[in-house]
Scaffold this motif. Structure first.
Motif, PDB file in Angstrom:
ATOM      1  N   ALA A   1      -1.134  -7.628  11.090  1.00  0.00           N
ATOM      2  CA  ALA A   1      -0.562  -7.304  12.392  1.00  0.00           C
ATOM      3  C   ALA A   1       0.705  -8.109  12.577  1.00  0.00           C
ATOM      4  N   ASP A   2       1.688  -7.523  13.270  1.00  0.00           N
ATOM      5  CA  ASP A   2       2.909  -8.258  13.556  1.00  0.00           C
ATOM      6  C   ASP A   2       2.612  -9.314  14.635  1.00  0.00           C
ATOM      7  N   PRO A   3       3.583 -10.146  15.015  1.00  0.00           N
ATOM      8  CA  PRO A   3       3.286 -11.240  15.942  1.00  0.00           C
ATOM      9  C   PRO A   3       2.777 -10.828  17.322  1.00  0.00           C
ATOM     10  N   GLU A   4       2.865  -9.551  17.685  1.00  0.00           N
ATOM     11  CA  GLU A   4       2.274  -9.095  18.946  1.00  0.00           C
ATOM     12  C   GLU A   4       1.051  -8.213  18.735  1.00  0.00           C
ATOM     13  N   GLY A   5       0.538  -8.189  17.500  1.00  0.00           N
ATOM     14  CA  GLY A   5      -0.726  -7.516  17.245  1.00  0.00           C
ATOM     15  C   GLY A   5      -0.651  -6.084  16.797  1.00  0.00           C
ATOM     16  N   ASN A   6       0.549  -5.559  16.534  1.00  0.00           N
ATOM     17  CA  ASN A   6       0.671  -4.177  16.053  1.00  0.00           C
ATOM     18  C   ASN A   6       0.267  -4.109  14.587  1.00  0.00           C
ATOM     19  N   GLU A   7      -0.762  -3.318  14.314  1.00  0.00           N
ATOM     20  CA  GLU A   7      -1.305  -3.251  12.971  1.00  0.00           C
ATOM     21  C   GLU A   7      -0.370  -2.515  12.002  1.00  0.00           C
ATOM     22  N   PHE A   8      -0.385  -2.941  10.742  1.00  0.00           N
ATOM     23  CA  PHE A   8       0.301  -2.213   9.670  1.00  0.00           C
ATOM     24  C   PHE A   8      -0.386  -2.550   8.361  1.00  0.00           C
ATOM     25  N   CYS A   9      -0.076  -1.793   7.320  1.00  0.00           N
ATOM     26  CA  CYS A   9      -0.717  -1.987   6.025  1.00  0.00           C
ATOM     27  C   CYS A   9       0.327  -2.276   4.943  1.00  0.00           C
ATOM     28  N   VAL A  10      -0.028  -3.161   4.039  1.00  0.00           N
ATOM     29  CA  VAL A  10       0.747  -3.379   2.814  1.00  0.00           C
ATOM     30  C   VAL A  10      -0.037  -2.728   1.688  1.00  0.00           C
ATOM     31  N   LEU A  11       0.473  -1.616   1.182  1.00  0.00           N
ATOM     32  CA  LEU A  11      -0.269  -0.819   0.214  1.00  0.00           C
ATOM     33  C   LEU A  11      -0.176  -1.410  -1.181  1.00  0.00           C
ATOM     34  N   GLU A  12      -1.212  -1.155  -1.957  1.00  0.00           N
ATOM     35  CA  GLU A  12      -1.122  -1.406  -3.390  1.00  0.00           C
ATOM     36  C   GLU A  12      -0.114  -0.423  -3.991  1.00  0.00           C
ATOM     37  N   PRO A  13       0.443  -0.722  -5.160  1.00  0.00           N
ATOM     38  CA  PRO A  13       1.439   0.210  -5.719  1.00  0.00           C
ATOM     39  C   PRO A  13       0.853   1.602  -5.953  1.00  0.00           C
ATOM     40  N   ARG A  14       1.577   2.619  -5.457  1.00  0.00           N
ATOM     41  CA  ARG A  14       1.170   4.013  -5.648  1.00  0.00           C
ATOM     42  C   ARG A  14       2.392   4.803  -6.093  1.00  0.00           C
ATOM     43  N   GLU A  15       2.209   5.604  -7.097  1.00  0.00           N
ATOM     44  CA  GLU A  15       3.323   6.361  -7.665  1.00  0.00           C
ATOM     45  C   GLU A  15       3.985   7.257  -6.624  1.00  0.00           C
ATOM     46  N   VAL A  16       3.212   7.811  -5.710  1.00  0.00           N
ATOM     47  CA  VAL A  16       3.746   8.748  -4.736  1.00  0.00           C
ATOM     48  C   VAL A  16       4.787   8.088  -3.833  1.00  0.00           C
ATOM     49  N   TYR A  17       4.696   6.766  -3.660  1.00  0.00           N
ATOM     50  CA  TYR A  17       5.613   6.064  -2.763  1.00  0.00           C
ATOM     51  C   TYR A  17       6.720   5.305  -3.510  1.00  0.00           C
ATOM     52  N   ARG A  18       6.942   5.639  -4.764  1.00  0.00           N
ATOM     53  CA  ARG A  18       7.893   4.874  -5.583  1.00  0.00           C
ATOM     54  C   ARG A  18       9.330   4.977  -5.078  1.00  0.00           C
ATOM     55  N   ASP A  19       9.660   6.038  -4.323  1.00  0.00           N
ATOM     56  CA  ASP A  19      11.053   6.260  -3.937  1.00  0.00           C
ATOM     57  C   ASP A  19      11.243   6.346  -2.429  1.00  0.00           C
ATOM     58  N   THR A  20      10.320   5.777  -1.660  1.00  0.00           N
ATOM     59  CA  THR A  20      10.397   5.910  -0.204  1.00  0.00           C
ATOM     60  C   THR A  20      11.256   4.838   0.447  1.00  0.00           C
ATOM     61  N   GLY A  21      11.532   3.745  -0.260  1.00  0.00           N
ATOM     62  CA  GLY A  21      12.061   2.566   0.395  1.00  0.00           C
ATOM     63  C   GLY A  21      10.916   1.723   0.908  1.00  0.00           C
ATOM     64  N   PRO A  22      11.195   0.697   1.729  1.00  0.00           N
ATOM     65  CA  PRO A  22      10.130  -0.233   2.126  1.00  0.00           C
ATOM     66  C   PRO A  22       9.032   0.393   2.977  1.00  0.00           C
ATOM     67  N   ILE A  23       9.352   1.406   3.774  1.00  0.00           N
ATOM     68  CA  ILE A  23       8.318   2.097   4.547  1.00  0.00           C
ATOM     69  C   ILE A  23       7.796   3.267   3.723  1.00  0.00           C
ATOM     70  N   ALA A  24       6.534   3.179   3.322  1.00  0.00           N
ATOM     71  CA  ALA A  24       5.924   4.261   2.558  1.00  0.00           C
ATOM     72  C   ALA A  24       5.589   5.448   3.448  1.00  0.00           C
ATOM     73  N   ALA A  25       5.025   5.159   4.619  1.00  0.00           N
ATOM     74  CA  ALA A  25       4.557   6.239   5.485  1.00  0.00           C
ATOM     75  C   ALA A  25       4.434   5.756   6.920  1.00  0.00           C
ATOM     76  N   VAL A  26       4.620   6.686   7.835  1.00  0.00           N
ATOM     77  CA  VAL A  26       4.227   6.510   9.233  1.00  0.00           C
ATOM     78  C   VAL A  26       2.917   7.279   9.385  1.00  0.00           C
ATOM     79  N   VAL A  27       1.871   6.576   9.773  1.00  0.00           N
ATOM     80  CA  VAL A  27       0.523   7.134   9.753  1.00  0.00           C
ATOM     81  C   VAL A  27       0.003   7.283  11.185  1.00  0.00           C
ATOM     82  N   VAL A  28      -0.541   8.457  11.477  1.00  0.00           N
ATOM     83  CA  VAL A  28      -1.043   8.778  12.816  1.00  0.00           C
ATOM     84  C   VAL A  28      -2.530   9.087  12.723  1.00  0.00           C
TER      85      VAL A  28
END
Length: 246
Positions: A111-138
């Motif tokens: 979570a960021d310093p105000e508690g907003n959750e996020f994930c640091v993913l293990e390496p996945r081939e599908v996200y190799r070219d996304t830049g630092p943000i792999a996905a926005v997840v809803v």
């Protein structure tokens, strides 16, 4: 007529602090174009012709509740060593580990310093070219409903849809993915994180808003008054905004 996701909008008590956190986390620049708003974005980012999305942190007086956000960011990594190093660096910036019931998984929930959750993913081939943000997840109750709405709402390609998830990405094959995951339980509090959309050059914002209403979007009054953007909700009540290009 087209709309593109352009901003991941995060509400915060201290926009400067959270904006700086996300800029440092992503390796991006930070700017504060007006009081109460801090942006984290790549150096060459043009919000009127976006490639990917940037992060815009907006000051609000209400702190985050204990309820998990239904929208979050997944960060991409290129190796196990990169994932471990990124987690260490993020903790040094003020991120904290979070248990949301994920159990034994290969990704790390923070979570960021105000508690907003996020994930640091293990390496996945599908996200190799996304830049630092792999996905926005809803989180959602019905990914097929979300796929029908968002697949028509934005100029991104619907890549996959099942009973459990739906995946979209910019048709140019750039930037992060937009993913909808089936999660038990509906929305109970206002979204702390949401997407902002921008029309393409020459498109009429009012016409785009009308088109979204026809697709199932609803108007949202958060006390915004006369502003150049239009707040709406999708068919499951997730807030988003349509920005004016001027």
């Amino acid at each position: 007529m087209t709309l593109r996701p352009v901003l991941v909008n995060i509400k915060a008590l201290d926009d400067a602090k959270i904006g700086r956190f996300w800029a440092d986390a992503l390796g991006w620049d930070v700017s504060s174009p007006e009081p109460g708003a801090t942006a984290a974005k790549p150096a060459d980012f043009d919000w009127r012709d976006p490639v990917g999305v940037c992060v815009d942190v907006i000051a609000v007086p209400e702190p985050k509740t204990l309820t998990k956000n239904r929208v979050h960011i997944d960060l991409a990594t290129t190796s196990a060593a990169h994932q471990a190093e990124l987690v260490r660096r993020l903790k040094g910036l003020g991120a904290t580990p979070v248990d949301i019931g994920q159990g034994d998984v290969p990704w790390t929930v923070l979570a960021d310093p105000e508690g907003n959750e996020f994930c640091v993913l293990e390496p996945r081939e599908v996200y190799r070219d996304t830049g630092p943000i792999a996905a926005v997840v809803v989180d959602c109750e019905d990914p097929r409903v979300m796929a029908r709405f968002w697949g028509e709402a934005v100029d991104w390609t619907l890549l996959e849809v099942t009973d459990d998830h739906a995946v979209l990405r910019d048709a140019r094959g750039v930037g992060p993915y937009l993913e909808f995951l089936r999660v038990p339980g509906g929305k109970t509090v206002p979204d702390r994180v949401h997407l902002d959309l921008v029309p393409d050059p020459g498109d009429d914002k009012a016409a785009e808003v009308a088109r979204l209403r026809a697709l199932g979007a609803a108007d949202l009054d958060v006390g915004q008054g006369e502003v150049p953007w239009t707040p709406l909700t999708d068919p499951e009540g997730h807030e988003f905004c349509v920005l004016a290009r001027s």
